[in-house]
Design an enzyme around this catalytic site. Structure first.
Site, PDB file in Angstrom:
ATOM      1  N   HIS A  88       0.845  -1.195   0.000  1.00 17.23           N
ATOM      2  CA  HIS A  88       0.000   0.000   0.000  1.00 17.23           C
ATOM      3  C   HIS A  88       0.884   1.250   0.000  1.00 17.23           C
ATOM      4  O   HIS A  88       2.112   1.143  -0.021  1.00 17.23           O
ATOM      5  CB  HIS A  88      -0.998  -0.015   1.165  1.00 17.23           C
ATOM      6  CG  HIS A  88      -0.372  -0.103   2.534  1.00 17.23           C
ATOM      7  ND1 HIS A  88       0.380   0.909   3.074  1.00 17.23           N
ATOM      8  CD2 HIS A  88      -0.388  -1.094   3.456  1.00 17.23           C
ATOM      9  CE1 HIS A  88       0.790   0.563   4.272  1.00 17.23           C
ATOM     10  NE2 HIS A  88       0.350  -0.657   4.535  1.00 17.23           N
ATOM     11  N   HIS A 140       4.070   1.459   2.243  1.00 23.57           N
ATOM     12  CA  HIS A 140       5.296   0.795   1.762  1.00 23.57           C
ATOM     13  C   HIS A 140       5.890   1.595   0.598  1.00 23.57           C
ATOM     14  O   HIS A 140       7.104   1.779   0.508  1.00 23.57           O
ATOM     15  CB  HIS A 140       5.006  -0.624   1.267  1.00 23.57           C
ATOM     16  CG  HIS A 140       4.262  -1.475   2.248  1.00 23.57           C
ATOM     17  ND1 HIS A 140       2.995  -1.930   2.018  1.00 23.57           N
ATOM     18  CD2 HIS A 140       4.613  -1.936   3.472  1.00 23.57           C
ATOM     19  CE1 HIS A 140       2.589  -2.658   3.053  1.00 23.57           C
ATOM     20  NE2 HIS A 140       3.546  -2.667   3.955  1.00 23.57           N
ATOM     21  N   CYS A 188       2.933  -9.857  20.690  1.00 18.80           N
ATOM     22  CA  CYS A 188       1.958  -9.391  19.689  1.00 18.80           C
ATOM     23  C   CYS A 188       2.371 -10.001  18.349  1.00 18.80           C
ATOM     24  O   CYS A 188       3.454  -9.712  17.834  1.00 18.80           O
ATOM     25  CB  CYS A 188       1.931  -7.866  19.584  1.00 18.80           C
ATOM     26  SG  CYS A 188       0.946  -7.322  18.152  1.00 18.80           S
ATOM     27  N   CYS A 203       2.976  -7.439  15.500  1.00 17.39           N
ATOM     28  CA  CYS A 203       4.295  -6.760  15.584  1.00 17.39           C
ATOM     29  C   CYS A 203       5.433  -7.764  15.416  1.00 17.39           C
ATOM     30  O   CYS A 203       6.557  -7.373  15.160  1.00 17.39           O
ATOM     31  CB  CYS A 203       4.518  -6.124  16.951  1.00 17.39           C
ATOM     32  SG  CYS A 203       3.535  -4.694  17.334  1.00 17.39           S
ATOM     33  N   CYS A 243      -2.250  -4.401  22.181  1.00 16.07           N
ATOM     34  CA  CYS A 243      -1.037  -3.850  21.572  1.00 16.07           C
ATOM     35  C   CYS A 243      -1.311  -2.406  21.171  1.00 16.07           C
ATOM     36  O   CYS A 243      -2.343  -2.117  20.566  1.00 16.07           O
ATOM     37  CB  CYS A 243      -0.663  -4.683  20.350  1.00 16.07           C
ATOM     38  SG  CYS A 243       0.315  -3.765  19.152  1.00 16.07           S
ATOM     39  N   HIS A 272      -1.483  -2.153  17.085  1.00 11.44           N
ATOM     40  CA  HIS A 272      -2.530  -2.873  16.345  1.00 11.44           C
ATOM     41  C   HIS A 272      -3.853  -2.957  17.085  1.00 11.44           C
ATOM     42  O   HIS A 272      -4.831  -3.448  16.542  1.00 11.44           O
ATOM     43  CB  HIS A 272      -2.030  -4.275  15.974  1.00 11.44           C
ATOM     44  CG  HIS A 272      -0.830  -4.241  15.083  1.00 11.44           C
ATOM     45  ND1 HIS A 272       0.458  -4.284  15.541  1.00 11.44           N
ATOM     46  CD2 HIS A 272      -0.749  -4.090  13.735  1.00 11.44           C
ATOM     47  CE1 HIS A 272       1.291  -4.200  14.529  1.00 11.44           C
ATOM     48  NE2 HIS A 272       0.592  -4.071  13.416  1.00 11.44           N
ATOM     49  N   LYS A 280      -2.274   5.045  11.579  1.00 10.58           N
ATOM     50  CA  LYS A 280      -1.272   4.534  10.654  1.00 10.58           C
ATOM     51  C   LYS A 280      -1.980   3.611   9.654  1.00 10.58           C
ATOM     52  O   LYS A 280      -2.801   2.805  10.049  1.00 10.58           O
ATOM     53  CB  LYS A 280      -0.235   3.736  11.440  1.00 10.58           C
ATOM     54  CG  LYS A 280       0.865   3.177  10.573  1.00 10.58           C
ATOM     55  CD  LYS A 280       1.686   2.159  11.325  1.00 10.58           C
ATOM     56  CE  LYS A 280       2.578   1.408  10.364  1.00 10.58           C
ATOM     57  NZ  LYS A 280       2.825   0.044  10.790  1.00 10.58           N
ATOM     58  N   LYS A 308      -2.717  -2.945   6.764  1.00 10.84           N
ATOM     59  CA  LYS A 308      -3.718  -3.936   6.397  1.00 10.84           C
ATOM     60  C   LYS A 308      -4.545  -4.309   7.618  1.00 10.84           C
ATOM     61  O   LYS A 308      -5.768  -4.401   7.566  1.00 10.84           O
ATOM     62  CB  LYS A 308      -2.975  -5.161   5.844  1.00 10.84           C
ATOM     63  CG  LYS A 308      -3.828  -6.376   5.542  1.00 10.84           C
ATOM     64  CD  LYS A 308      -4.313  -6.361   4.109  1.00 10.84           C
ATOM     65  CE  LYS A 308      -5.182  -7.556   3.755  1.00 10.84           C
ATOM     66  NZ  LYS A 308      -4.496  -8.832   3.787  1.00 10.84           N
TER      67      LYS A 308
HETATM   68  N1  MSP Z   1       9.321  -6.749   7.961  1.00  6.27           N
HETATM   69  C1  MSP Z   1       9.489  -5.662   8.846  1.00  6.27           C
HETATM   70  C2  MSP Z   1      10.766  -4.914   8.569  1.00  6.27           C
HETATM   71  C3  MSP Z   1      12.004  -5.718   8.604  1.00  6.27           C
HETATM   72  S1  MSP Z   1      13.388  -4.795   8.143  1.00  6.27           S
HETATM   73  C4  MSP Z   1      14.679  -5.747   8.537  1.00  6.27           C
HETATM   74  C5  MSP Z   1       8.311  -4.723   8.724  1.00  6.27           C
HETATM   75  N2  MSP Z   1       7.603  -4.817   7.584  1.00  6.27           N
HETATM   76  S2  MSP Z   1       6.326  -3.957   7.207  1.00  6.27           S
HETATM   77  O1  MSP Z   1       5.761  -4.555   6.040  1.00  6.27           O
HETATM   78  O2  MSP Z   1       5.481  -3.792   8.325  1.00  6.27           O
HETATM   79  O3  MSP Z   1       6.907  -2.599   6.716  1.00  6.27           O
HETATM   80  C6  MSP Z   1       7.326  -1.657   7.611  1.00  6.27           C
HETATM   81  C7  MSP Z   1       7.837  -0.456   6.883  1.00  6.27           C
HETATM   82  O4  MSP Z   1       6.937  -0.092   5.811  1.00  6.27           O
HETATM   83  C8  MSP Z   1       7.865   0.757   7.785  1.00  6.27           C
HETATM   84  O5  MSP Z   1       9.028   0.801   8.568  1.00  6.27           O
HETATM   85  C9  MSP Z   1       7.814   1.848   6.757  1.00  6.27           C
HETATM   86  O6  MSP Z   1       9.067   1.959   6.162  1.00  6.27           O
HETATM   87  C10 MSP Z   1       6.809   1.302   5.747  1.00  6.27           C
HETATM   88  N3  MSP Z   1       5.435   1.636   6.100  1.00  6.27           N
HETATM   89  C11 MSP Z   1       4.395   0.774   6.244  1.00  6.27           C
HETATM   90  N4  MSP Z   1       3.273   1.483   6.517  1.00  6.27           N
HETATM   91  C12 MSP Z   1       3.558   2.791   6.561  1.00  6.27           C
HETATM   92  C13 MSP Z   1       2.825   3.959   6.785  1.00  6.27           C
HETATM   93  N5  MSP Z   1       1.530   3.967   6.986  1.00  6.27           N
HETATM   94  N6  MSP Z   1       3.487   5.135   6.767  1.00  6.27           N
HETATM   95  C14 MSP Z   1       4.829   5.204   6.546  1.00  6.27           C
HETATM   96  N7  MSP Z   1       5.549   4.113   6.330  1.00  6.27           N
HETATM   97  C15 MSP Z   1       4.947   2.879   6.321  1.00  6.27           C
HETATM   98  O7  MSP Z   1       8.113  -3.936   9.605  1.00  6.27           O
END
Ligand code: MSP
Length: 510
Positions: A17, A20, A125, A128, A143, A146, A295, A298
């Site tokens: 989304h 990312h 969690c 997380c 949590c 979430h 935030k 999903k």
């Molecule tokens: N898999 C772990 C990260 C491991 S790194 C060794 C993880 N994945 S995640 O799919 O949850 O992605 C997290 C990252 O996606 C966040 O740190 C950020 O960079 C980005 N984001 C996901 N949602 C976001 C927002 N709503 N806003 C900004 N960044 C976001 O955590």
């Protein structure tokens, strides 16, 4: 000079989304900027595929977990060309080479006594993929991220001696006040270290979807430990037959959002210290893109979908919007209405009109549509030079929103200049021919600087602008190319197709 840039690797349980996309866009902008400046940049992104959350999602979907990962990882990979992000490698933690690297590094830590066995009980969690302490929880044991119930886990695991690295981490933070930026995140990480570090459990016996622990067949590594090592493993096999570690390690900048600060700013450097690897030069922490104050994720079910917008307008306006709308480093809301507003005012009106009317007038009023050299020392020449130097200093400090604001000061100033000089009036008077030529070449020069400085964020738009002002985009944007005032002479101007056709209200939100 090399510049290794990384994003977090994304969990494959969710669909990609805008959140990312945001980190990937920012990393791509930094990489493109570094390349422009002549650096040999390497940009890594990818997917995080192990752990309970992914295994459960596959089960819920009724699909074999590897097949589930293959499909969802591909969706993140497909995001790259859509966003016009030029990653140099896409890592998957299910790659055999990555798994072997994790086993090899952690076996070494085990042999040298940094990893030991103990029993652990804690509140976990699953969303997380982390243990939480009681004071971190909301009422009813929820949590805080979430808003879901945590569960108690009791396991005999292998632990990493994080506590043994507390002093070295403190020394690192003292020696490098910009190890983590922005400052509030540095302070947050440091105060966590100062509150005293506990050893952490780095294996799981309750699940099987993970990298096997080589010295204990009943366990897999905790997904976060496996995941963090991706930044190092990737360089060993991104180019078959060549180990890129000596070229690119350590990372110049690692991007992430504040939710995973502790893992990157505390556990990650400690792991690297234990493994005897150099530390990243900088961790760049950005905020959340919010919709209705939460935030986007999903799990929360409030996902903003950038894909229809990109399909309609290309990647550039979305890349621009997210970096311009939300101060990079802070949280900020994004919405379809906000997007349409900025698109119409800043892209269609400010930039689009400036380019199209300047190009139209130059091609119409100048002999053979050919520019003379722009006059130097004028207020516009000075403003342009100062914009470029401000932009550069912001980009060097990874202040992406501030860099765009610098560019926009010039966009606005040039629009005012057009109004003040009114070239359409000058064109009516033969005695004003020299002033008309100066004005049009000054505009061309200023717009060239705008295209050049916007190119990391809006690469396609920049190329179109440069081409219409008679500049070869490949040369102008080649690594190490510089922009200088005063080279317009002899360039032929053509009017581009509308860069940003204006949107009717709610055109894209239907
Ligand atoms: N898999 C772990 C990260 C491991 S790194 C060794 C993880 N994945 S995640 O799919 O949850 O992605 C997290 C990252 O996606 C966040 O740190 C950020 O960079 C980005 N984001 C996901 N949602 C976001 C927002 N709503 N806003 C900004 N960044 C976001 O955590």
């Amino acid at each position: 000079m090399t510049h290794y840039v990384t994003t977090p690797i994304y969990y494959v349980n969710a669909s990609p989304h805008l959140g990312h996309a945001y980190t990937t866009i920012a990393a791509d902008v930094i990489t493109r900027y570094q390349r422009m400046m002549g650096a040999d940049a390497f940009f890594l992104t990818g997917t995080d595929e192990h752990g309970t959350k992914v295994a459960q999602s596959a089960e819920e979907a009724g699909i074999d977990v590897q097949t589930f990962c293959d499909g969802n990882s591909q969706r993140f990979r497909d995001l790259l060309p859509l966003l016009n992000a030029q990653a140099d490698f896409f890592i998957r933690t299910t790659d055999d080479e990555h798994k072997a690297f994790v086993q090899q590094v952690l076996s070494r830590l085990h042999e040298q006594g940094d990893i030991y066995e103990a029993t652990y009980s804690g509140l976990y969690c699953t969303a997380c993929e982390a243990y939480l302490t009681e004071d971190e929880l909301l009422d009813n044991n929820l949590c805080p991220v979430h808003k879901r119930a945590v569960s108690t886990l009791n396991e005999t695991n292998w632990f990493f001696k994080l506590s043994a690295y507390e002093d070295r981490l403190r020394d690192l933070y003292a020696a490098q006040p910009e190890f983590v930026i922005p400052k509030n995140r540095y302070n947050e990480a440091l105060s966590f270290i100062n509150s005293g570090l506990q050893d952490i459990s780095i294996t799981r016996s309750s699940i099987s979807w993970g990298v096997d622990v080589p010295w204990d067949s009943g366990q897999v590594f905790y997904v976060w430990i496996d995941a963090l090592l991706n930044y190092a493993s990737a360089l060993t096999y991104a180019r078959p037959g060549t180990d890129l570690t000596s070229t690119y390690w350590p990372p110049a900048v690692q991007l992430l959002a504040k939710d995973i600060l502790k893992f990157h700013a505390v556990i990650w450097p400690a792991l690297l210290m234990a493994a005897g690897l150099d530390l990243p030069r900088k961790l760049l922490i950005h905020g959340y893109l919010l919709m209705s104050g939460d935030k986007m994720s999903k799990t929360m079910g409030n996902v903003f979908d950038p894909f229809p917008v990109i399909e309609q307008h290309g990647a550039d306006p979305v890349r621009f919007y997210v970096l311009r709308e939300v101060q990079f480093g802070q949280d900020g809301s994004v919405s379809m209405e906000g997007y349409e507003g900025r698109y119409n005012t800043e892209l269609a009106n400010d930039l689009g009109n400036l380019v199209s009317r300047s190009a139209a007038m130059a091609s119409r009023y100048l002999t053979n549509s050919t520019l003379p050299d722009a006059p130097s020392g004028t207020p516009i020449a000075e403003l342009t030079a100062s914009m470029v130097s401000q932009w550069k200093s912001h980009m060097d400090s990874y202040e992406l929103t501030a860099a765009l604001e610098s560019v926009w000061t010039l966009v606005r100033a040039l629009n005012r200049h057009v109004e003040e000089r009114a070239p359409w009036n000058l064109a009516k008077d033969e005695g004003s021919a020299a002033l008309l030529a100066d004005t049009l070449s000054e505009l061309a020069e200023g717009i060239t600087a705008i295209a050049w400085t916007l190119s990391p964020v809006m690469p396609d738009t920049a190329k179109r602008i440069l081409a219409s002002f008679g500049v070869d985009p490949d040369q102008a944007l080649a690594p190490g190319a510089v922009w200088n005032w005063g080279h317009t002479s002899g360039r032929i101007v053509t009017k581009p197709e509308a860069l940003f056709p204006k949107l009717e209200p709610a055109a894209t939100s239907a």
